[in-house]
Design a protein around this motif. Structure first.
Motif, PDB file in Angstrom:
ATOM      1  N   PHE A  38       0.832  -1.195   0.000  1.00  0.00           N
ATOM      2  CA  PHE A  38       0.000   0.000   0.000  1.00  0.00           C
ATOM      3  C   PHE A  38       0.868   1.247   0.000  1.00  0.00           C
ATOM      4  CE2 PHE A  38       0.908  -1.081   4.350  1.00  0.00           C
ATOM      5  CZ  PHE A  38       1.011   0.106   5.042  1.00  0.00           C
ATOM      6  N   SER A  39       0.213   2.392  -0.012  1.00  0.00           N
ATOM      7  CA  SER A  39       0.902   3.678  -0.006  1.00  0.00           C
ATOM      8  C   SER A  39       0.334   4.536   1.115  1.00  0.00           C
ATOM      9  CB  SER A  39       0.717   4.381  -1.354  1.00  0.00           C
ATOM     10  OG  SER A  39       1.084   5.737  -1.287  1.00  0.00           O
ATOM     11  N   PHE A  40       1.184   5.254   1.777  1.00  0.00           N
ATOM     12  CA  PHE A  40       0.697   6.141   2.837  1.00  0.00           C
ATOM     13  C   PHE A  40       0.205   7.488   2.313  1.00  0.00           C
ATOM     14  CE2 PHE A  40       2.846   3.418   5.971  1.00  0.00           C
ATOM     15  CZ  PHE A  40       1.917   3.456   7.001  1.00  0.00           C
ATOM     16  N   PHE A  41       0.684   7.924   1.134  1.00  0.00           N
ATOM     17  CA  PHE A  41       0.417   9.298   0.729  1.00  0.00           C
ATOM     18  C   PHE A  41      -0.117   9.490  -0.693  1.00  0.00           C
ATOM     19  CE2 PHE A  41       3.745   9.472   4.000  1.00  0.00           C
ATOM     20  CZ  PHE A  41       3.103  10.270   4.945  1.00  0.00           C
ATOM     21  N   GLU A  42       0.371   8.781  -1.662  1.00  0.00           N
ATOM     22  CA  GLU A  42       0.151   9.212  -3.039  1.00  0.00           C
ATOM     23  C   GLU A  42      -0.717   8.315  -3.902  1.00  0.00           C
ATOM     24  OE1 GLU A  42       4.044   9.844  -4.718  1.00  0.00           O
ATOM     25  OE2 GLU A  42       3.969  11.942  -4.123  1.00  0.00           O
ATOM     26  N   LYS A  43      -0.907   7.072  -3.523  1.00  0.00           N
ATOM     27  CA  LYS A  43      -1.605   6.134  -4.394  1.00  0.00           C
ATOM     28  C   LYS A  43      -2.856   5.617  -3.703  1.00  0.00           C
ATOM     29  CE  LYS A  43       2.921   4.759  -6.185  1.00  0.00           C
ATOM     30  NZ  LYS A  43       3.919   3.667  -6.270  1.00  0.00           N
ATOM     31  N   PHE A  44      -3.798   5.159  -4.513  1.00  0.00           N
ATOM     32  CA  PHE A  44      -5.085   4.742  -3.980  1.00  0.00           C
ATOM     33  C   PHE A  44      -5.299   3.230  -4.027  1.00  0.00           C
ATOM     34  CE2 PHE A  44      -6.307   9.079  -5.795  1.00  0.00           C
ATOM     35  CZ  PHE A  44      -5.979   9.725  -4.620  1.00  0.00           C
ATOM     36  N   ASP A  45      -4.269   2.469  -4.389  1.00  0.00           N
ATOM     37  CA  ASP A  45      -4.398   1.013  -4.504  1.00  0.00           C
ATOM     38  C   ASP A  45      -3.862   0.304  -3.264  1.00  0.00           C
ATOM     39  OD1 ASP A  45      -5.474   1.263  -7.019  1.00  0.00           O
ATOM     40  OD2 ASP A  45      -3.594   0.867  -8.072  1.00  0.00           O
ATOM     41  N   THR A  63      -6.540  -6.383  -5.982  1.00  0.00           N
ATOM     42  CA  THR A  63      -6.306  -4.955  -5.802  1.00  0.00           C
ATOM     43  C   THR A  63      -7.592  -4.243  -5.414  1.00  0.00           C
ATOM     44  OG1 THR A  63      -4.505  -4.951  -7.413  1.00  0.00           O
ATOM     45  CG2 THR A  63      -5.509  -2.826  -6.898  1.00  0.00           C
ATOM     46  N   PHE A  64      -7.500  -3.408  -4.393  1.00  0.00           N
ATOM     47  CA  PHE A  64      -8.616  -2.572  -3.957  1.00  0.00           C
ATOM     48  C   PHE A  64      -8.225  -1.115  -4.233  1.00  0.00           C
ATOM     49  CE2 PHE A  64      -8.481  -6.389  -1.415  1.00  0.00           C
ATOM     50  CZ  PHE A  64      -9.800  -6.818  -1.361  1.00  0.00           C
ATOM     51  N   THR A  65      -9.048  -0.406  -4.980  1.00  0.00           N
ATOM     52  CA  THR A  65      -8.772   0.991  -5.309  1.00  0.00           C
ATOM     53  C   THR A  65      -9.771   1.873  -4.576  1.00  0.00           C
ATOM     54  OG1 THR A  65      -7.925   0.377  -7.484  1.00  0.00           O
ATOM     55  CG2 THR A  65      -8.511   2.688  -7.155  1.00  0.00           C
ATOM     56  N   ILE A  66      -9.258   2.711  -3.679  1.00  0.00           N
ATOM     57  CA  ILE A  66     -10.127   3.529  -2.827  1.00  0.00           C
ATOM     58  C   ILE A  66      -9.598   4.966  -2.815  1.00  0.00           C
ATOM     59  CG2 ILE A  66     -11.187   3.772  -0.553  1.00  0.00           C
ATOM     60  CD1 ILE A  66     -10.466   0.806  -0.085  1.00  0.00           C
ATOM     61  N   PRO A  67     -10.096   5.837  -3.699  1.00  0.00           N
ATOM     62  CA  PRO A  67      -9.633   7.231  -3.724  1.00  0.00           C
ATOM     63  C   PRO A  67      -9.962   7.966  -2.430  1.00  0.00           C
ATOM     64  CG  PRO A  67     -10.860   6.651  -5.715  1.00  0.00           C
ATOM     65  CD  PRO A  67     -11.092   5.552  -4.727  1.00  0.00           C
ATOM     66  N   TYR A  68      -9.200   8.992  -2.152  1.00  0.00           N
ATOM     67  CA  TYR A  68      -9.467   9.828  -0.987  1.00  0.00           C
ATOM     68  C   TYR A  68     -10.694  10.710  -1.255  1.00  0.00           C
ATOM     69  CZ  TYR A  68      -4.727   8.791   0.781  1.00  0.00           C
ATOM     70  OH  TYR A  68      -3.592   8.182   1.249  1.00  0.00           O
ATOM     71  N   PRO A  69     -11.430  11.079  -0.208  1.00  0.00           N
ATOM     72  CA  PRO A  69     -12.529  12.038  -0.377  1.00  0.00           C
ATOM     73  C   PRO A  69     -11.981  13.441  -0.631  1.00  0.00           C
ATOM     74  CG  PRO A  69     -12.208  11.509   1.937  1.00  0.00           C
ATOM     75  CD  PRO A  69     -11.294  10.600   1.168  1.00  0.00           C
ATOM     76  N   PRO A  70     -12.817  14.361  -1.089  1.00  0.00           N
ATOM     77  CA  PRO A  70     -12.344  15.723  -1.393  1.00  0.00           C
ATOM     78  C   PRO A  70     -11.658  16.413  -0.214  1.00  0.00           C
ATOM     79  CG  PRO A  70     -14.546  15.394  -2.260  1.00  0.00           C
ATOM     80  CD  PRO A  70     -14.236  14.197  -1.411  1.00  0.00           C
ATOM     81  N   HIS A  71     -12.211  16.224   0.979  1.00  0.00           N
ATOM     82  CA  HIS A  71     -11.648  16.834   2.187  1.00  0.00           C
ATOM     83  C   HIS A  71     -11.212  15.692   3.106  1.00  0.00           C
ATOM     84  CE1 HIS A  71     -13.541  20.317   0.470  1.00  0.00           C
ATOM     85  NE2 HIS A  71     -14.731  19.780   0.630  1.00  0.00           N
TER      86      HIS A  71
END
Length: 331
Positions: free
Chosen positions: A261-268, A279-287
């Motif tokens: 996983f990634s702590f900061f830059e990637k969503f996978d 693979t699980f892809t979970i984008p960050y919310p706007p805020h």
């Protein structure tokens, strides 16, 4: 409290998208005042974000009778001072990470919280961010078996402001303001989350150095650490590499597989076991701070519990102190 009415101290970049707008999007929460030493910038922020009041003095915001909770979004060198002022004024505090300059300051902040009975929260929002909630679920599912070790690699190129002609460093690499360098700013998130999912780290050691001479703070750190559970960890943080070498990677390795996983830059999130890879892809919310702010508001209203508070938040500073002091210490 019925309605949580927030005042922000230090309405800089972190409050523009990550946190500031969230205070008005969470039910029973409202941003009513902001403060910045530069009055024009405070006024500009307030008008752009439809905040009714702005100040250029910390005490004026803390003493505003309408403000009943304070978010401190300044650099760490004033976190302790401002948090104590707000708590002694009877107002719950939500403070940016790292919680303070060092573990000693964190201890004093927690002591004031205990003395006054006023809650203290820290902006370790990964504890409630959907990406990391899923990661915790996968770790706890035993899909990779018994956890053996953790490895972190974070390496970034220098920021333009740190290598330009003026060589004027950002505040994050001025130890007298930040408490350290980029390691303190970013690794604090990593250690906080790792303790959240794997339990307390009981010992840590490391080497922190300045190799490139771009600024005073350390620009490379290597570390070993051990959890009370027996899980081991290693990490490397370097902030003076070229863009092509940029890396933000982490893995938790178990007896039956591993999670990358990634702590900061990637969503996978990638789970690898003997049966294959998923693979699980979970984008960050706007805020990104909104899920945590929702839980803090719920706790202040007596309706829930925040996973991040002053006691948990101070742990990251303690671990980083162990590592950067170059001494192995055991609780």
């Amino acid at each position: 409290m019925d309605q949580i009415k927030w005042g922000i101290i230090g309405c800089g970049n972190v409050t523009e998208v990550k946190s500031g707008p969230a205070f008005n999007k969470v039910p029973n929460s409202q941003l009513v005042a902001v403060m910045r030493r530069d009055a024009e910038k405070a006024e500009d922020y307030a008008k752009r974000h439809n905040v009714p009041k702005w100040y250029s003095n910390v005490d004026d915001l803390i003493n505003d009778p309408e403000v009943n909770a304070v978010y401190i979004a300044t650099p760490p060198n004033v976190h302790e001072e401002y948090a104590e002022k707000a708590m002694r004024a009877g107002k719950p505090v939500y403070v940016e990470k790292p919680m303070a300059m060092n573990a000693g300051e964190c201890d004093r902040m927690n002591a004031v919280s205990k003395e006054t009975g006023i809650p203290l929260f820290v902006a370790y929002y990964r504890r409630s961010l959907p990406y990391f909630v899923k990661l915790k679920e996968l770790i706890y599912s035993n899909i990779i078996g018994d956890i053996r070790y953790v490895n972190i690699c974070l390496q970034w190129q220098p920021y333009d402001e740190e290598v330009g002609e003026l060589r004027k460093p950002k505040w994050r690499v001025q130890p007298e303001i930040s408490g350290g360098g980029h390691f303190h700013d970013l690794a604090s998130h990593q250690f906080d989350y790792l303790e959240y999912v794997l339990g307390p780290i009981k010992q840590a050691s490391g080497i922190a150095r300045n190799q490139a001479g771009l600024y005073e703070a350390d620009d490379i750190t290597v570390a070993n650490f051990e959890f009370e559970s027996g899980v081991l960890g290693t990490g490397t943080w370097c902030y003076t590499i070229n863009k092509e070498q940029r890396e933000d990677s982490a893995q938790i390795v178990g007896s039956k597989g591993r999670i990358k996983f990634s702590f900061f830059e990637k969503f996978d999130i990638v789970v690898e076991t003997e049966t294959g890879s998923e693979t699980f892809t979970i984008p960050y919310p706007p805020h990104v701070q909104q899920p945590l702010i929702e839980l803090i508001v719920a706790e202040l209203r007596g309706e829930g519990k925040s996973p991040s508070n002053g006691v948990t938040g101070g742990r990251a500073n303690l671990i980083m102190d162990w590592i950067t002091k170059g001494q192995k210490q055991v609780l």
